[in-house]
Design a protein around this motif. Structure first.
Motif, PDB file in Angstrom:
ATOM      1  N   UNK A  15       3.460  -9.702  -1.468  1.00 20.92           N
ATOM      2  CA  UNK A  15       3.923  -8.471  -2.102  1.00 20.92           C
ATOM      3  C   UNK A  15       3.820  -8.576  -3.625  1.00 20.92           C
ATOM      4  N   UNK A  16       4.124  -9.741  -4.171  1.00 25.21           N
ATOM      5  CA  UNK A  16       3.986  -9.951  -5.607  1.00 25.21           C
ATOM      6  C   UNK A  16       2.536  -9.857  -6.058  1.00 25.21           C
ATOM      7  N   UNK A  23      -0.057  -2.395  -9.120  1.00 26.19           N
ATOM      8  CA  UNK A  23       1.056  -1.698  -9.751  1.00 26.19           C
ATOM      9  C   UNK A  23       2.382  -1.999  -9.074  1.00 26.19           C
ATOM     10  N   UNK A  24       3.436  -1.947  -9.850  1.00 23.51           N
ATOM     11  CA  UNK A  24       4.764  -2.335  -9.373  1.00 23.51           C
ATOM     12  C   UNK A  24       5.342  -1.404  -8.309  1.00 23.51           C
ATOM     13  N   UNK A  46      -1.564  -4.500   4.908  1.00 18.65           N
ATOM     14  CA  UNK A  46      -1.456  -3.041   4.991  1.00 18.65           C
ATOM     15  C   UNK A  46      -0.548  -2.601   3.846  1.00 18.65           C
ATOM     16  N   UNK A  47      -1.081  -1.733   2.998  1.00 27.32           N
ATOM     17  CA  UNK A  47      -0.353  -1.255   1.829  1.00 27.32           C
ATOM     18  C   UNK A  47      -0.200   0.251   1.937  1.00 27.32           C
TER      19      UNK A  47
END
Length: 72
Positions: A15-16, A23-24, A46-47
């Motif tokens: 995730x980092x 982007x955050x 998967x995002x």
């Protein structure tokens, strides 16, 4: 021997990496380790709002590698 070269990645680490690259506000929904390969640990990510992505993580720097493998 081969498995000791693969550097596992946690969900939090992935995730980092996603947030650093995209982007955050990006959210990692799922992470599945893929089989195969001899050198890298490979994951399908998967995002939210994006196509599936592949993350490949090389061995940790402290692993003993052959000279030709360094810096790949």
């Amino acid at each position: 021997m081969i498995q000791r070269l693969k550097h596992p990645v946690t969900f939090g680490q992935a995730e980092g990496i996603v947030r650093s690259a995209f982007g955050k506000k990006e959210k990692l929904l799922s992470m599945v380790r893929l089989r195969g390969g001899l050198f890298n640990a490979t994951y399908r990510l998967e995002i939210r709002g994006k196509s599936s992505l592949v993350l490949r993580a090389g061995p940790a720097r402290d692993k003993a590698l052959l000279g030709l493998e360094r810096g790949l």
